[in-house]
Design an enzyme around this catalytic site. Structure first.
Site, PDB file in Angstrom:
ATOM      1  N   HIS A   1       9.276  11.565  -0.358  1.00  0.00           N
ATOM      2  CA  HIS A   1       9.300  10.099  -0.273  1.00  0.00           C
ATOM      3  C   HIS A   1      10.749   9.590  -0.346  1.00  0.00           C
ATOM      4  O   HIS A   1      11.282   9.364  -1.428  1.00  0.00           O
ATOM      5  CB  HIS A   1       8.464   9.521  -1.423  1.00  0.00           C
ATOM      6  CG  HIS A   1       8.120   8.081  -1.257  1.00  0.00           C
ATOM      7  ND1 HIS A   1       7.169   7.455  -2.026  1.00  0.00           N
ATOM      8  CD2 HIS A   1       8.580   7.133  -0.419  1.00  0.00           C
ATOM      9  CE1 HIS A   1       7.077   6.193  -1.665  1.00  0.00           C
ATOM     10  NE2 HIS A   1       7.933   5.973  -0.700  1.00  0.00           N
TER      11      HIS A   1
ATOM     12  N   GLN B   1       2.713  12.014  -6.586  1.00  0.00           N
ATOM     13  CA  GLN B   1       4.145  12.250  -6.401  1.00  0.00           C
ATOM     14  C   GLN B   1       4.781  12.548  -7.745  1.00  0.00           C
ATOM     15  O   GLN B   1       4.539  11.788  -8.687  1.00  0.00           O
ATOM     16  CB  GLN B   1       4.791  11.023  -5.750  1.00  0.00           C
ATOM     17  CG  GLN B   1       4.380  10.897  -4.293  1.00  0.00           C
ATOM     18  CD  GLN B   1       5.126   9.842  -3.507  1.00  0.00           C
ATOM     19  OE1 GLN B   1       4.913   9.704  -2.314  1.00  0.00           O
ATOM     20  NE2 GLN B   1       5.986   9.086  -4.134  1.00  0.00           N
TER      21      GLN B   1
HETATM   22  N1  NAD Z   1       7.813   4.886   2.310  1.00  0.00           N
HETATM   23  C1  NAD Z   1       8.539   3.996   1.680  1.00  0.00           C
HETATM   24  O1  NAD Z   1       9.609   4.303   1.160  1.00  0.00           O
HETATM   25  C2  NAD Z   1       8.068   2.569   1.616  1.00  0.00           C
HETATM   26  C3  NAD Z   1       9.022   1.569   1.358  1.00  0.00           C
HETATM   27  C4  NAD Z   1       8.599   0.236   1.383  1.00  0.00           C
HETATM   28  C5  NAD Z   1       7.277  -0.068   1.567  1.00  0.00           C
HETATM   29  N2  NAD Z   1       6.369   0.918   1.767  1.00  0.00           N
HETATM   30  C6  NAD Z   1       4.927   0.592   1.930  1.00  0.00           C
HETATM   31  O2  NAD Z   1       4.781  -0.306   3.026  1.00  0.00           O
HETATM   32  C7  NAD Z   1       3.965  -1.415   2.616  1.00  0.00           C
HETATM   33  C8  NAD Z   1       4.288  -2.629   3.452  1.00  0.00           C
HETATM   34  O3  NAD Z   1       5.617  -3.085   3.185  1.00  0.00           O
HETATM   35  P1  NAD Z   1       6.152  -4.445   3.838  1.00  0.00           P
HETATM   36  O4  NAD Z   1       7.537  -4.632   3.374  1.00  0.00           O
HETATM   37  O5  NAD Z   1       5.862  -4.477   5.294  1.00  0.00           O
HETATM   38  O6  NAD Z   1       5.179  -5.475   3.093  1.00  0.00           O
HETATM   39  P2  NAD Z   1       4.644  -6.891   3.576  1.00  0.00           P
HETATM   40  O7  NAD Z   1       3.984  -7.493   2.392  1.00  0.00           O
HETATM   41  O8  NAD Z   1       5.722  -7.638   4.276  1.00  0.00           O
HETATM   42  O9  NAD Z   1       3.549  -6.534   4.676  1.00  0.00           O
HETATM   43  C9  NAD Z   1       2.304  -6.016   4.365  1.00  0.00           C
HETATM   44  C10 NAD Z   1       1.349  -6.462   5.474  1.00  0.00           C
HETATM   45  O10 NAD Z   1       0.114  -5.756   5.310  1.00  0.00           O
HETATM   46  C11 NAD Z   1      -0.912  -6.638   5.716  1.00  0.00           C
HETATM   47  N3  NAD Z   1      -2.197  -6.158   5.242  1.00  0.00           N
HETATM   48  C12 NAD Z   1      -2.651  -6.095   3.972  1.00  0.00           C
HETATM   49  N4  NAD Z   1      -3.905  -5.608   3.965  1.00  0.00           N
HETATM   50  C13 NAD Z   1      -4.239  -5.350   5.246  1.00  0.00           C
HETATM   51  C14 NAD Z   1      -5.395  -4.832   5.868  1.00  0.00           C
HETATM   52  N5  NAD Z   1      -6.478  -4.500   5.155  1.00  0.00           N
HETATM   53  N6  NAD Z   1      -5.397  -4.693   7.224  1.00  0.00           N
HETATM   54  C15 NAD Z   1      -4.311  -5.058   7.951  1.00  0.00           C
HETATM   55  N7  NAD Z   1      -3.185  -5.555   7.408  1.00  0.00           N
HETATM   56  C16 NAD Z   1      -3.161  -5.686   6.067  1.00  0.00           C
HETATM   57  C17 NAD Z   1      -0.485  -7.959   5.114  1.00  0.00           C
HETATM   58  O11 NAD Z   1      -1.155  -9.050   5.699  1.00  0.00           O
HETATM   59  C18 NAD Z   1       1.010  -7.948   5.420  1.00  0.00           C
HETATM   60  O12 NAD Z   1       1.288  -8.545   6.671  1.00  0.00           O
HETATM   61  C19 NAD Z   1       4.261  -1.545   1.112  1.00  0.00           C
HETATM   62  O13 NAD Z   1       3.244  -2.221   0.432  1.00  0.00           O
HETATM   63  C20 NAD Z   1       4.385  -0.106   0.688  1.00  0.00           C
HETATM   64  O14 NAD Z   1       3.127   0.443   0.364  1.00  0.00           O
HETATM   65  C21 NAD Z   1       6.742   2.230   1.810  1.00  0.00           C
END
Ligand code: NAD
Length: 383
Positions: free
Chosen positions: A331, A312
């Site tokens: 994004h 990105q």
């Molecule tokens: N597009 C965007 O603008 C944007 C914004 C925020 C977050 N995100 C992405 O979304 C992700 C999640 O955000 P969130 O707020 O839900 O975080 P969070 O920490 O609340 O949730 C992440 C979840 O992923 C699970 N997890 C980790 N590894 C795993 C696996 N191998 N298999 C199954 N589950 C697994 C964890 O147990 C947890 O429940 C962030 O880490 C980021 O990469 C993207």
């Protein structure tokens, strides 16, 4: 005194806005589940204004300069100048939308670096193993844009299934050929929808989809409480491989880390239903770039959407810009003006703690003291 290097995306092409589409933002009382909103001692910005681009400065300048610290704000994240600034910086702030990639090599060349703040969620642009090795703390503003992303996911699921974007294109082009559009348009009702990860975003997506009368599935390293599974009628699967063959729509909401990198490659996609939709707003490298293009060409996937790319900004010739049946955006999902107000406040809260020597909230921590910590220990793994 600290030098803070803050990497933000460029201002709008027409310059920093002097007026906005709406006046102010709705007031929220907290996040779902009880986590409190960011609580800095003060803010020097107007919620609802553009904060994530260079002129917005995340509203940090006055606060840092009044305390005698140096703030460098730039959109330049890949030049010699960036490398020179990095060599002097104690704190680096960047947003996942415009990530300053802190690779192992860069961390090794930044001897003063002590804190990497993600103004947003998702710290995979920092090499976490290198941060652990060099004693760098990594923190992010957990929950700040989780609901923003969940809304974007629901929008993208509906856009793909109902074939919204080609329908809109027909209008822009002055056309009216209904048949061309409806020949790929379905109802979501009755479909099986699954999320890879049911953390803050994944669970919010499930909650928002419940009223659409779909069957809901999930997989996660941490199983949800039984009462939540019952309330939403969820089917739990031990891993993505067990879940995806049952789903018409799959949404990815896990962080990018060694367990999830490359998960959606040819092999896993081949086990999905023919004509499934894949929505990935998590991180691009959870999917194999070329496998997605192949699956859209063959019809194994009926659509792919998301807002995350690698690298990105995505180069002009990135194949996801021109592949068939996609609904990609840059994004943006986590950088609505609503989200910006929360992550600017959360970044200020983290900096106040850092500079005052008080603990950063546990839920904001990804790496601390040479190990994964807080949300990092819950949601990430190391190599
Ligand atoms: N597009 C965007 O603008 C944007 C914004 C925020 C977050 N995100 C992405 O979304 C992700 C999640 O955000 P969130 O707020 O839900 O975080 P969070 O920490 O609340 O949730 C992440 C979840 O992923 C699970 N997890 C980790 N590894 C795993 C696996 N191998 N298999 C199954 N589950 C697994 C964890 O147990 C947890 O429940 C962030 O880490 C980021 O990469 C993207």
């Amino acid at each position: 005194m600290a030098k803070v290097l803050c990497v933000l995306y460029d201002d709008p092409i027409g310059g920093h806005p002097d007026s906005y589409a709406r006046d102010g933002l709705p007031e929220l009382s907290g996040y779902p589940g009880g986590q409190t909103l960011p609580s800095p001692k003060g803010i020097d910005f107007t919620p609802g204004h553009l904060l994530g681009s260079v002129s917005g400065e995340l509203g940090l300048r006055r606060f840092l300069e009044e305390r005698g610290h140096t703030l460098v704000v730039t959109s330049d994240k890949d030049s010699d100048r960036f490398e020179r600034e990095l060599a002097e910086a104690e704190v680096v702030i960047s947003q996942p939308f415009w990530p300053a990639y802190l690779t192992a090599e860069r961390i090794a060349r930044a001897p003063k670096l002590k804190l990497a703040v993600t103004a947003g969620i998702g710290s995979d642009h920092v090499d976490l193993d290198a941060a652990i090795e060099h004693g760098v703390t990594v923190a992010e503003v957990t929950y700040c844009n989780s609901i923003s992303v969940a809304e974007h996911v629901v929008m993208m699921i509906l856009s793909l299934v109902r074939n919204y974007l080609p329908a809109h294109r027909t209008v822009l082009d002055g056309g009216w050929n209904i048949a061309d559009v409806v020949a790929r348009s379905y109802d979501l009702e009755g479909m099986d929808v699954g999320t890879v990860a049911a953390g803050r975003i994944g669970l919010a997506v499930l909650r928002r989809l419940k009223p659409f009368d779909v069957r809901l599935h999930y997989t996660d390293r941490h199983r949800l409480p039984a009462e939540v599974e019952e309330e939403l009628g969820l089917t739990f699967h031990p891993d993505a491989a067990a879940m995806v063959p049952h789903c018409d729509v799959v949404t990815v909401n896990a962080p990018l880390h060694p367990e999830t990198e490359g998960l959606f490659g040819d092999e896993l996609i081949a086990t999905m239903k023919r004509g499934a939709y894949l929505i990935n707003t998590a991180r691009a490298r959870i999917a194999d770039r070329d496998a997605i293009v192949r699956a859209l060409d063959s019809g194994q996937l009926a659509g792919y959407a998301g807002d995350v790319w690698y690298p990105q900004p995505a180069p002009a010739d990135h194949p996801w810009r021109s592949m068939r049946h996609h609904g990609m955006t840059p994004h943006i999902s986590g950088s609505s003006l609503s989200a910006q107000a929360r992550y600017a406040a959360g970044t200020r809260e983290i900096l106040e703690c850092w500079l005052d020597g008080t603990p950063i909230r546990e839920e904001y921590l990804i790496v601390e003291g040479g190990a994964l910590a807080g949300t990092g220990a819950h949601s990430y793994s190391t190599r």
